[in-house]
Design an enzyme around this catalytic site. Structure first.
Site, PDB file in Angstrom:
ATOM      1  N   GLU A 248       0.849  -1.342   0.044  1.00  0.00           N
ATOM      2  CA  GLU A 248       0.108   0.083  -0.055  1.00  0.00           C
ATOM      3  C   GLU A 248       0.941   1.245   0.067  1.00  0.00           C
ATOM      4  O   GLU A 248       1.464   1.374   0.803  1.00  0.00           O
ATOM      5  CB  GLU A 248      -1.055   0.157   1.347  1.00  0.00           C
ATOM      6  CG  GLU A 248      -1.703  -1.227   1.323  1.00  0.00           C
ATOM      7  CD  GLU A 248      -3.033  -1.149   0.628  1.00  0.00           C
ATOM      8  OE1 GLU A 248      -3.339  -0.068  -0.139  1.00  0.00           O
ATOM      9  OE2 GLU A 248      -3.543  -2.231   0.722  1.00  0.00           O
ATOM     10  N   CYS A 282      -2.181   9.205   2.220  1.00  0.00           N
ATOM     11  CA  CYS A 282      -1.906   8.695   0.964  1.00  0.00           C
ATOM     12  C   CYS A 282      -2.715   9.131   0.022  1.00  0.00           C
ATOM     13  O   CYS A 282      -2.643   8.937  -1.063  1.00  0.00           O
ATOM     14  CB  CYS A 282      -1.523   7.302   1.111  1.00  0.00           C
ATOM     15  SG  CYS A 282      -3.018   6.350   1.879  1.00  0.00           S
TER      16      CYS A 282
HETATM   17  P1  NAD Z   1       8.297   4.728   4.950  1.00  0.00           P
HETATM   18  O1  NAD Z   1       8.169   4.106   3.478  1.00  0.00           O
HETATM   19  O2  NAD Z   1       9.623   5.748   5.102  1.00  0.00           O
HETATM   20  O3  NAD Z   1       8.078   3.768   5.880  1.00  0.00           O
HETATM   21  C1  NAD Z   1       7.272   2.810   6.261  1.00  0.00           C
HETATM   22  C2  NAD Z   1       7.840   1.848   7.195  1.00  0.00           C
HETATM   23  O4  NAD Z   1       8.865   1.038   6.638  1.00  0.00           O
HETATM   24  C3  NAD Z   1       8.279   2.330   8.166  1.00  0.00           C
HETATM   25  O5  NAD Z   1       7.811   1.607   9.612  1.00  0.00           O
HETATM   26  C4  NAD Z   1       9.776   2.000   8.261  1.00  0.00           C
HETATM   27  O6  NAD Z   1      10.312   1.839   9.406  1.00  0.00           O
HETATM   28  C5  NAD Z   1       9.762   0.849   7.387  1.00  0.00           C
HETATM   29  N1  NAD Z   1      10.920   0.312   6.776  1.00  0.00           N
HETATM   30  C6  NAD Z   1      12.011   1.507   6.265  1.00  0.00           C
HETATM   31  N2  NAD Z   1      12.916   0.846   5.724  1.00  0.00           N
HETATM   32  C7  NAD Z   1      12.565  -0.458   5.677  1.00  0.00           C
HETATM   33  C8  NAD Z   1      13.228  -1.736   5.122  1.00  0.00           C
HETATM   34  N3  NAD Z   1      14.367  -1.694   4.343  1.00  0.00           N
HETATM   35  N4  NAD Z   1      12.712  -2.989   5.329  1.00  0.00           N
HETATM   36  C9  NAD Z   1      11.570  -2.937   6.064  1.00  0.00           C
HETATM   37  N5  NAD Z   1      11.125  -1.748   6.504  1.00  0.00           N
HETATM   38  C10 NAD Z   1      11.624  -0.738   6.371  1.00  0.00           C
HETATM   39  O7  NAD Z   1       7.069   5.381   4.586  1.00  0.00           O
HETATM   40  P2  NAD Z   1       6.415   6.574   5.741  1.00  0.00           P
HETATM   41  O8  NAD Z   1       7.468   7.962   5.550  1.00  0.00           O
HETATM   42  O9  NAD Z   1       6.537   6.211   7.190  1.00  0.00           O
HETATM   43  O10 NAD Z   1       5.092   7.115   5.310  1.00  0.00           O
HETATM   44  C11 NAD Z   1       4.589   7.705   4.218  1.00  0.00           C
HETATM   45  C12 NAD Z   1       4.247   7.023   3.122  1.00  0.00           C
HETATM   46  O11 NAD Z   1       3.158   6.033   3.201  1.00  0.00           O
HETATM   47  C13 NAD Z   1       3.682   7.891   2.112  1.00  0.00           C
HETATM   48  O12 NAD Z   1       4.191   7.813   0.909  1.00  0.00           O
HETATM   49  C14 NAD Z   1       2.267   7.580   1.681  1.00  0.00           C
HETATM   50  O13 NAD Z   1       1.660   7.930   0.820  1.00  0.00           O
HETATM   51  C15 NAD Z   1       2.285   6.178   2.187  1.00  0.00           C
HETATM   52  N6  NAD Z   1       1.019   5.736   2.506  1.00  0.00           N
HETATM   53  C16 NAD Z   1       0.246   4.892   1.954  1.00  0.00           C
HETATM   54  C17 NAD Z   1      -1.026   4.321   2.525  1.00  0.00           C
HETATM   55  C18 NAD Z   1      -1.726   3.529   1.459  1.00  0.00           C
HETATM   56  O14 NAD Z   1      -2.783   2.937   2.095  1.00  0.00           O
HETATM   57  N7  NAD Z   1      -1.386   3.316   0.267  1.00  0.00           N
HETATM   58  C19 NAD Z   1      -1.416   4.738   3.663  1.00  0.00           C
HETATM   59  C20 NAD Z   1      -0.629   5.402   4.307  1.00  0.00           C
HETATM   60  C21 NAD Z   1       0.541   6.157   4.101  1.00  0.00           C
END
Ligand code: NAD
Length: 535
Positions: A248, A282
Site C-alpha cells: 500500500e 496517502c
Molecule cells: P516509509 O516507507 O518511510 O516507512 C514505512 C515503514 O517501513 C516504516 O515503519 C519504516 O521503518 C519501515 N522501513 C523502512 N525501511 C525498511 C526496510 N528496508 N525494510 C523493512 N521496513 C522498512 O513510509 P513513511 O514515510 O512512514 O509513510 C509515508 C508514506 O506512506 C507515503 O508515501 C504515503 O503515501 C504512504 N502511505 C500509503 C498508504 C496506503 O494505504 N496506500 C497509507 C498511508 C501512507
C-alpha cells in the site's frame, strides 16, 4: 504529456544509530527514545508467534471476533487518552485524530465482526459436468505469521487494522511501527488491559534495520504500508525468500471539479480532501483540476475559506478540538519536501495565493493554495504530502482524464459534478484503485470496499471481502468417491481414450454442441478406464 518515472525520495535513510528520538512535532520536545530491536529480540518474538499461532488457528472465528471486540471496547473507553497520544507524536488536529484513527478503527471492527464468520466459512463451489460425481469446496486457513509494517501518518489505525484482519483470519501478527510515531507502549497496554489473547499481536520497535531483520526471519506474508522507495526495498528483500507482499504505497491523487457543481459544498469538500491530516494522507488531494467555467469563482472561494482555517501553532491546547483545524507536519524531512516542491513550482512560474511558509524552524505549515502550476513541476508529479492544493484549469472532460492519468501513481481520485453519468465515465477512465464521486477519500470510509492502488501506488487489496481473504490460504479441495472406477485420463494412455477425449471436447466445448454424442461418450469414458487398465 510526459509521465516521468517516480523520483520518490520520501523515505528517510535507514538510521544506523542504536537509539531513535521520538519528538513531539508541535513543540519539538523529545518524548522518549526507542532502540533498534536486536536479533535476539526478533527471534524471541518469532518463537512466541510460532507458539501462539496454532492456538489462534484452532479458535472458532466467533471466538476470534470476541477477542477483537475486547479491543473495540477498550478503544471506545480510552479514546480520549489514545487520541492525545496520537496527537503528541503526529501533531494532528484533534478532530482529524478522532475521525481517521478512532472512528475508522471502530467502523472496520464493526463491519468485520459481522462478516468474518461468513467470509471464512467453507465455501462449496460448482463442479463442472465433465467431473460428474465429484464435489468441490474452498476452505480458508491461516497463512501463519503476518508481518505488518505501517507508516507514521496513521500510527494507530495502520498498526491495528491490518493486524486485526490478519488475526481474524487465524494468523499471529508482528507489527513494526514507524520509528517516527511508534506509540511506544500504547498497543501493549491496550492488549494487556483489554484482556486480548497474549502474543497474538506483538510489537517490535526500530527502523528499517529492524524491519529487515523481521523479514529475514521469514514471516508467511508482509503487509506493508509506506513510500514507494521503501516498498521497492521490502519487495526485493522479500523476494529472496519468496514471501508474498501486499504493498500500500504513495499517491498523487487528482480531484476533478466540473463547472456544474454546487460551489459551496464542493469547495468545502475539496478543502477537507486536501488539508485533512495536514495533507499527510496517502489519498489526500495532491492535484486539483477545475473546469474553466467555474475556475475563477472556485479559486476565490477556496482561498477565502482556507485563510479562515485555524492552523497549528506551538501553544496548542491539544485537548481542545477547536484549537486548530489543520495540524502540523509530523516529520522534519516532510517539511523539507513540501518546501522544495513549492520552491520548484514558484521558480517555474507558479503563484502562492495563501500559506506557503512555516513559522521559523517549526513544523507548523499553514494550508496553502498554489495556481499557475503545470506537469513540469514536482508539485504536480511527486508526492508532496503536505497541506498544499495546487490548482490547474481544464477545458474538456477528455483533457481532465488525460491530466488525471498523467502520473506514475494510481491510488485514489475524486470527481465532482451534478451529472452522475459523467462522473461514472470519468471514474471508469481514471487509472486508480479507488474513486469517490462528489466526495473525497470516502471509499476508505466504507470497510466493505477493498482499498489499494495500481501503477506505482502498489498492489494487493486491504479491507473488503478480498482484504480479509488476503490473510488466508484459500485452499481448494476436490472430493471424489472411493469406488472401483479407474479414471479415463489415468494410465495407460491408449488411442481409444485419446479419441474419446477428443469427442468430449468437440461435442461439449465447441460452438456446435452435440449432447447425444457427449452423453454417450461420457458413459463410455466412465467404463473405459476399467476395460483398458494396466494389467
Ligand atoms: P516509509 O516507507 O518511510 O516507512 C514505512 C515503514 O517501513 C516504516 O515503519 C519504516 O521503518 C519501515 N522501513 C523502512 N525501511 C525498511 C526496510 N528496508 N525494510 C523493512 N521496513 C522498512 O513510509 P513513511 O514515510 O512512514 O509513510 C509515508 C508514506 O506512506 C507515503 O508515501 C504515503 O503515501 C504512504 N502511505 C500509503 C498508504 C496506503 O494505504 N496506500 C497509507 C498511508 C501512507
Amino acid at each position: 504529456m510526459d509521465t516521468k518515472g517516480s523520483t520518490d525520495t520520501v523515505a528517510p535513510e535507514v538510521s544506523t544509530s542504536a537509539n531513535i528520538d521520538v519528538v513531539n512535532p508541535i513543540t519539538l520536545e523529545k518524548l522518549y527514545e526507542i532502540e533498534e530491536t536486536a536479533q535476539g529480540g526478533v527471534d524471541q518474538v518469532y518463537r512466541n508467534a510460532r507458539e501462539i499461532q496454532p492456538k489462534i488457528g484452532a479458535m472458532r472465528v466467533a471466538e476470534r471476533v470476541a477477542e477483537v471486540l475486547k479491543l473495540r471496547d477498550y478503544i471506545i473507553e480510552n479514546r480520549e487518552e489514545l487520541i492525545t497520544k496520537v496527537i503528541m507524536e503526529t501533531g494532528k488536529s484533534r478532530v482529524d485524530a478522532f475521525t481517521s484513527e478512532i472512528f475508522e478503527i471502530c467502523d472496520v471492527i464493526h463491519v468485520f465482526a459481522h462478516k468474518a464468520e461468513k467470509l471464512l466459512r467453507d465455501q462449496k463451489v460448482t463442479t463442472p459436468i465433465v467431473l460428474m460425481g465429484k464435489k468441490s469446496k474452498i476452505i480458508y486457513q491461516p497463512l501463519g505469521i503476518i508481518l505488518v509494517i505501517p507508516p507514521w501518518n496513521y500510527p494507530l489505525y495502520q498498526g491495528l487494522i491490518p493486524s486485526i484482519l490478519a488475526f481474524l483470519a487465524g494468523n499471529a501478527v508482528i507489527v513494526k511501527p514507524s520509528e517516527a510515531t511508534p506509540l511506544k507502549g500504547v498497543f501493549e497496554e491496550m492488549f494487556e488491559k483489554s484482556g486480548f489473547i497474549k502474543n497474538a499481536v506483538q510489537i517490535v520497535y526500530g527502523t528499517g534495520i529492524t524491519g529487515q531483520r523481521l523479514i529475514d526471519s521469514r514471516p508467511d506474508k508482509i503487509h506493508f504500508t509506506g513510500s514507494c522507495a521503501t516498498g521497492r526495498k521490502v519487495m526485493a528483500h522479500a523476494a529472496q525468500y519468496l514471501i508474498p507482499v501486499d504493498l500500500e504505497l504513495g499517491g498523487k491523487d487528482p480531484s476533478i471539479v466540473f463547472d456544474d457543481i454546487n460551489l459551496e459544498r464542493t469547495v468545502n469538500g475539496v478543502m477537507w480532501g486536501g488539508f485533512t491530516t495536514s495533507g499527510q494522507a496517502c489519498t489526500s488531494i495532491e492535484r486539483l483540476y477545475v473546469q474553466e467555467g467555474v475556475y475563477d469563482e472556485f479559486v476565490e472561494m477556496i482561498v477565502d475559506k482556507t485563510r479562515k482555517l485555524r492552523p497549528s501553532h506551538a501553544n496548542r491546547v491539544i485537548e481542545d478540538p477547536e484549537d486548530c483545524d489543520v495540524g502540523c507536519i509530523t516529520t522534519a524531512f516532510q517539511v523539507h519536501i513540501i518546501e522544495s516542491h513549492l520552491k520548484d513550482a514558484v521558480d517555474k512560474g507558479a503563484t502562492i495565493l495563501c500559506g506557503g511558509s512555516r513559522e521559523g524552524d517549526s513544523r507548523h505549515f499553514p494550508p496553502t493554495i498554489v495556481i499557475g502550476v503545470d506537469h513540469t513541476m514536482k508539485i504536480m508529479t511527486e508526492e508532496t504530502f503536505g497541506p498544499v492544493l495546487p490548482i490547474m484549469k481544464f477545458k474538456t472532460e477528455a483533457e481532465a482524464i488525460e491530466l488525471g492519468n498523467d502520473s506514475v501513481y494510481g491510488l485514489s481520485a475524486s470527481v465532482w459534478s451534478r451529472d452522475l453519468r459523467r462522473c461514472d465515465r470519468v471514474a471508469r477512465a481514471l487509472v486508480t484503485g479507488n474513486v469517490s464521486i462528489n466526495n473525497h477519500m470516502l471509499t476508505e470510509g466504507n470497510p466493505h470496499l477493498p482499498f489499494g492502488g495500481v501503477k506505482e501506488s502498489g498492489f494487493g487489496r486491504f479491507k473488503g471481502d478480498v482484504g480479509l481473504l488476503a490473510f488466508s490460504n484459500s485452499k481448494s479441495i476436490l472430493i471424489d468417491k472411493q469406488s472401483k472406477l479407474i479414471e479415463p485420463h489415468w494410465y495407460p494412455f491408449t488411442a481409444t481414450k485419446y479419441q474419446m477425449l477428443g469427442d468430449i471436447v468437440t461435442s461439449f466445448f465447441s460452438k456446435k454442441k452435440n449432447w447425444i454424442k457427449f452423453a454417450v461418450t461420457g458413459l463410455k469414458l466412465d467404463t473405459i478406464g476399467n476395460k483398458e487398465k494396466l494389467k
